[in-house]
Design a protein around this motif. Structure first.
Motif, PDB file in Angstrom:
ATOM      1  N   ALA A 160     -15.933   5.762   4.748  1.00  0.00           N
ATOM      2  CA  ALA A 160     -15.482   4.514   4.116  1.00  0.00           C
ATOM      3  C   ALA A 160     -15.069   4.777   2.666  1.00  0.00           C
ATOM      4  O   ALA A 160     -14.062   4.245   2.188  1.00  0.00           O
ATOM      5  N   LEU A 161     -15.827   5.635   1.966  1.00  0.00           N
ATOM      6  CA  LEU A 161     -15.472   5.995   0.590  1.00  0.00           C
ATOM      7  C   LEU A 161     -14.076   6.625   0.556  1.00  0.00           C
ATOM      8  O   LEU A 161     -13.220   6.233  -0.239  1.00  0.00           O
ATOM      9  N   LEU A 162     -13.870   7.574   1.453  1.00  0.00           N
ATOM     10  CA  LEU A 162     -12.568   8.243   1.505  1.00  0.00           C
ATOM     11  C   LEU A 162     -11.455   7.226   1.732  1.00  0.00           C
ATOM     12  O   LEU A 162     -10.428   7.224   1.043  1.00  0.00           O
ATOM     13  N   ARG A 163     -11.669   6.341   2.697  1.00  0.00           N
ATOM     14  CA  ARG A 163     -10.610   5.372   3.037  1.00  0.00           C
ATOM     15  C   ARG A 163     -10.311   4.454   1.854  1.00  0.00           C
ATOM     16  O   ARG A 163      -9.163   4.130   1.586  1.00  0.00           O
ATOM     17  N   ARG A 164     -11.349   4.043   1.127  1.00  0.00           N
ATOM     18  CA  ARG A 164     -11.113   3.163  -0.036  1.00  0.00           C
ATOM     19  C   ARG A 164     -10.367   3.897  -1.138  1.00  0.00           C
ATOM     20  O   ARG A 164      -9.533   3.320  -1.832  1.00  0.00           O
ATOM     21  N   VAL A 165     -10.702   5.176  -1.325  1.00  0.00           N
ATOM     22  CA  VAL A 165     -10.027   5.930  -2.389  1.00  0.00           C
ATOM     23  C   VAL A 165      -8.561   6.162  -1.994  1.00  0.00           C
ATOM     24  O   VAL A 165      -7.653   6.069  -2.829  1.00  0.00           O
ATOM     25  N   VAL A 166      -8.323   6.406  -0.719  1.00  0.00           N
ATOM     26  CA  VAL A 166      -6.950   6.540  -0.230  1.00  0.00           C
ATOM     27  C   VAL A 166      -6.179   5.252  -0.543  1.00  0.00           C
ATOM     28  O   VAL A 166      -5.055   5.273  -1.069  1.00  0.00           O
ATOM     29  N   LEU A 199      -0.047   2.823   4.015  1.00  0.00           N
ATOM     30  CA  LEU A 199      -0.509   1.957   2.924  1.00  0.00           C
ATOM     31  C   LEU A 199       0.455   2.043   1.738  1.00  0.00           C
ATOM     32  O   LEU A 199       0.825   1.023   1.142  1.00  0.00           O
ATOM     33  N   TYR A 200       0.855   3.266   1.434  1.00  0.00           N
ATOM     34  CA  TYR A 200       1.772   3.447   0.304  1.00  0.00           C
ATOM     35  C   TYR A 200       3.065   2.667   0.552  1.00  0.00           C
ATOM     36  O   TYR A 200       3.559   1.955  -0.330  1.00  0.00           O
ATOM     37  N   GLU A 201       3.584   2.802   1.738  1.00  0.00           N
ATOM     38  CA  GLU A 201       4.856   2.148   2.056  1.00  0.00           C
ATOM     39  C   GLU A 201       4.756   0.624   1.895  1.00  0.00           C
ATOM     40  O   GLU A 201       5.625  -0.014   1.303  1.00  0.00           O
ATOM     41  N   ILE A 202       3.668   0.063   2.393  1.00  0.00           N
ATOM     42  CA  ILE A 202       3.477  -1.395   2.275  1.00  0.00           C
ATOM     43  C   ILE A 202       3.424  -1.799   0.805  1.00  0.00           C
ATOM     44  O   ILE A 202       4.101  -2.744   0.365  1.00  0.00           O
ATOM     45  N   ARG A 203       2.652  -1.073   0.006  1.00  0.00           N
ATOM     46  CA  ARG A 203       2.472  -1.425  -1.414  1.00  0.00           C
ATOM     47  C   ARG A 203       3.770  -1.236  -2.187  1.00  0.00           C
ATOM     48  O   ARG A 203       4.154  -2.048  -3.010  1.00  0.00           O
ATOM     49  N   TRP A 204       4.430  -0.146  -1.923  1.00  0.00           N
ATOM     50  CA  TRP A 204       5.668   0.195  -2.636  1.00  0.00           C
ATOM     51  C   TRP A 204       6.761  -0.837  -2.341  1.00  0.00           C
ATOM     52  O   TRP A 204       7.416  -1.353  -3.235  1.00  0.00           O
ATOM     53  N   MET A 205       6.902  -1.180  -1.062  1.00  0.00           N
ATOM     54  CA  MET A 205       7.936  -2.164  -0.694  1.00  0.00           C
ATOM     55  C   MET A 205       7.614  -3.510  -1.315  1.00  0.00           C
ATOM     56  O   MET A 205       8.512  -4.228  -1.762  1.00  0.00           O
ATOM     57  N   ALA A 206       6.344  -3.865  -1.371  1.00  0.00           N
ATOM     58  CA  ALA A 206       5.960  -5.147  -1.974  1.00  0.00           C
ATOM     59  C   ALA A 206       6.314  -5.149  -3.464  1.00  0.00           C
ATOM     60  O   ALA A 206       6.815  -6.143  -3.997  1.00  0.00           O
ATOM     61  N   GLU A 207       6.076  -4.024  -4.136  1.00  0.00           N
ATOM     62  CA  GLU A 207       6.409  -3.914  -5.559  1.00  0.00           C
ATOM     63  C   GLU A 207       7.919  -4.075  -5.758  1.00  0.00           C
ATOM     64  O   GLU A 207       8.369  -4.812  -6.639  1.00  0.00           O
ATOM     65  N   VAL A 208       8.683  -3.371  -4.957  1.00  0.00           N
ATOM     66  CA  VAL A 208      10.145  -3.398  -5.151  1.00  0.00           C
ATOM     67  C   VAL A 208      10.703  -4.775  -4.796  1.00  0.00           C
ATOM     68  O   VAL A 208      11.549  -5.318  -5.515  1.00  0.00           O
ATOM     69  N   ARG A 209      10.215  -5.359  -3.709  1.00  0.00           N
ATOM     70  CA  ARG A 209      10.677  -6.701  -3.337  1.00  0.00           C
ATOM     71  C   ARG A 209      10.440  -7.682  -4.477  1.00  0.00           C
ATOM     72  O   ARG A 209      11.303  -8.489  -4.804  1.00  0.00           O
TER      73      ARG A 209
END
Ligand code: AMP
Ligand code: MG
Length: 522
Positions: free
Chosen positions: A253-259, A363-373
């Motif tokens: 769980a720690l790993l997943r949160r840090v990711v 996760l990165y893709e979701i966050r990045w697209m949200a930022e750009v949108r």
């Protein structure tokens, strides 16, 4: 995709820094130090063996350059008590700070892909932790306060230029909502530091959710010191993620949160055009805060390969490499946790650790697209968004378009003035075609264009720390002229509001500034 792999068995027998005895506090200042920080030092109390108790070096003439009053307030600290000769001596590290338990943290790290088994705080001291007015635990650290057992031949010092760069850029990142360590103060030490030139020495008071890094886990994993590793992991969970302490597999769980946190962080860097420059694993925090602003820079014209660091010859830490490098660093973190996930047979934990690291991409893709949108004022997502954004980047790249100005001028187009955005490109056809598509997206979403333009202006800064302006400010500060630094700092503290007469701060570097190069080890 970088994959988590089992850590090779290690027989590294490192010299133990903790045999060296610390220097005594000097107390050079005749006035006794006031109690300013209400410390509550858990790292020192709970993680014995993971650090070395230490003291700062001498500072002949401590003097405050800048003090962050707003942050002091948030920390519940009386800034007026710091803004005194005794306060300056504490922040320079030369006088002991009441209640502090100063220590240098041990850590290792992959630097440019190669493992260095012992780094550690070579020029920093953790004074301690306090609980801020929101109930959040924060580290108070001095950076540049003198050599420690981890200095590895370095002088343990910092020059005023890099200290003010970290102050300026770090505080800007916070202002624009990017997780980061903070700057409470910059003080001159009155000592000279020797780089290519003789420079005024300085110390930054850095505030962080914690200074625990991937490298903090790596040093104990590499030494096979599993008891220390477990104490560190349990402490990290208690401190940063108490809600996962009792789940079935807390280390996974720690790993997943840090990711997750790193994916969020890097998406934000990318959206503002930030190139960190030295994404070594010792500069990758578990908290998900940006740390270390040595060779960082912001791009002026959009360039997917933007790279500024003089020592990064292979482009490992170039702009568009940042997401895969973050994931690579997370793989290194995952390796350290295998033995905790499955103490009997760490190899058995590899598939689940790999799965967690592989979550980064999505996760990165979701966050990045949200930022750009959001930057583009788009309220809805569409299936072809990824292509739409890629086409924008190709057009910006081809037209050498100033990345920061672009979004403000795009908002102007929604107000009916398309000429401003077209002026930015030296090759307009691709950009025009893209803007037409973008306009039709806006028509289709049926929102008020003026309101959307205003919303875009609330998140797209007019002012960023432009490289040439940062250099101008730091050069002047090196000559004890702090006026350009203060002007820039002021503009960057309200970066969304254009100030008449300050247009030069909102434009890219003039061509005679040349290609920008930054330097590590400053
Ligand atoms: P950084 O590049 O600032 O992340 O630092 C990498 C490592 O080098 C860390 O262990 C630092 O403490 C150490 N380091 C950087 N500059 C100095 C210096 N001037 N003196 C001693 N150690 C340093
Ligand atoms: Mg570092």
């Amino acid at each position: 995709m970088p994959r988590a792999r089992a850590l090779p068995p290690t027989t590294i027998d490192l010299p133990r820094a903790d045999c060296t005895s610390p220097p005594q506090p000097r107390g050079v200042h005749p006035i006794s130090s006031p109690r300013v920080f209400e410390f509550d030092n858990t790292y020192a109390a709970e993680l014995e063996g993971l650090y070395t108790s230490w003291q700062g070096g001498p500072a002949r003439k401590p003097a405050i350059v800048i003090l962050n009053h707003k942050l002091a307030q948030e920390l519940g600290v009386d800034a007026s008590a710091l803004d005194t000769p005794a306060g300056a001596a504490m922040l320079a590290g030369s006088d002991s700070t009441p209640g502090a338990n100063p220590l240098a943290q041990a850590y290792a790290g992959h630097q440019f892909g190669s493992f260095n088994p012992q780094l550690g705080d070579g020029r920093a001291l953790l004074l301690g932790e306090l609980i801020d007015v929101h109930g959040k635990r924060r580290d108070i650290q001095l950076k540049g306060s003198g050599p420690t057992p981890y200095s590895r031949g370095g002088d343990g010092r910092a020059a005023i230029g890099p200290i003010l760069r970290e102050y300026l850029v770090g505080e800007f990142m916070h202002t624009v909502g990017i997780p980061t360590t903070r700057a409470l103060a910059a003080v001159l030490t009155g000592e000279t530091v020797y780089r290519e030139d003789s420079l005024p020495g300085a110390v930054l008071t850095r505030v962080a959710s914690s200074h625990i890094r991937v490298g903090t886990f790596q040093i104990f994993a590499a030494r096979g010191e599993n008891e220390k590793l477990k104490r560190l992991a349990d402490y990290t969970i208690q401190r940063h993620l108490p809600e996962i302490a009792d789940v079935a597999d807390p280390y996974l769980a720690l790993l997943r949160r840090v990711v997750d946190r790193q994916a969020t962080l890097v998406a934000k860097w990318m959206s503002i055009g930030f190139v960190h420059g030295v994404m070594n694993t010792d500069n990758t925090t578990i908290s998900g805060e940006t740390i270390d602003y040595g060779p960082c820079a912001f791009m002026d014209e959009f360039d997917s390969k933007a790279l500024f660091s003089s020592i990064d010859r292979g482009g490992r830490y170039a702009y568009d490499n940042q997401p895969p490098i973050a994931q690579w660093n997370l793989s290194r973190f995952a390796e350290t946790l295998l033995v905790l996930m499955d103490p009997e047979d760490p190899g058995r934990a590899i598939p689940k650790a790999t799965g967690a690291v592989e979550e980064f991409g999505g996760l990165y893709e979701i966050r990045w697209m949200a930022e750009v949108r959001a930057k583009l004022g788009l309220k809805t997502s569409e299936a072809n968004d990824r292509t739409f954004i890629a086409e924008l980047h190709a057009a910006l790249d081809a037209g050498d378009v100033d990345y920061t100005s672009f979004f403000r001028r795009l908002a102007a187009a929604l107000r009916g003035d398309e000429s401003q955005v077209n002026e930015l490109s030296c090759e307009t056809s691709a950009l025009r075609a893209w803007i037409e598509q973008w306009m039709s997206r806006h028509k289709a979403q049926q929102t008020d264009p003026l309101e959307t333009a205003a919303a875009m202006d609330r998140i797209n800064p007019v002012y960023i720390p432009r490289n040439h302006k940062v250099e101008e400010a730091l050069d002047a500060a090196t000559r004890a002229d702090y006026a350009p630094f203060k002007t820039l700092h002021q503009l960057l503290s309200a970066p969304y509001t254009p100030i008449p007469g300050q247009e030069e701060y909102a434009t890219p570097a003039p061509s005679d500034f040349g290609p920008y190069q930054t330097f590590c080890g400053t």
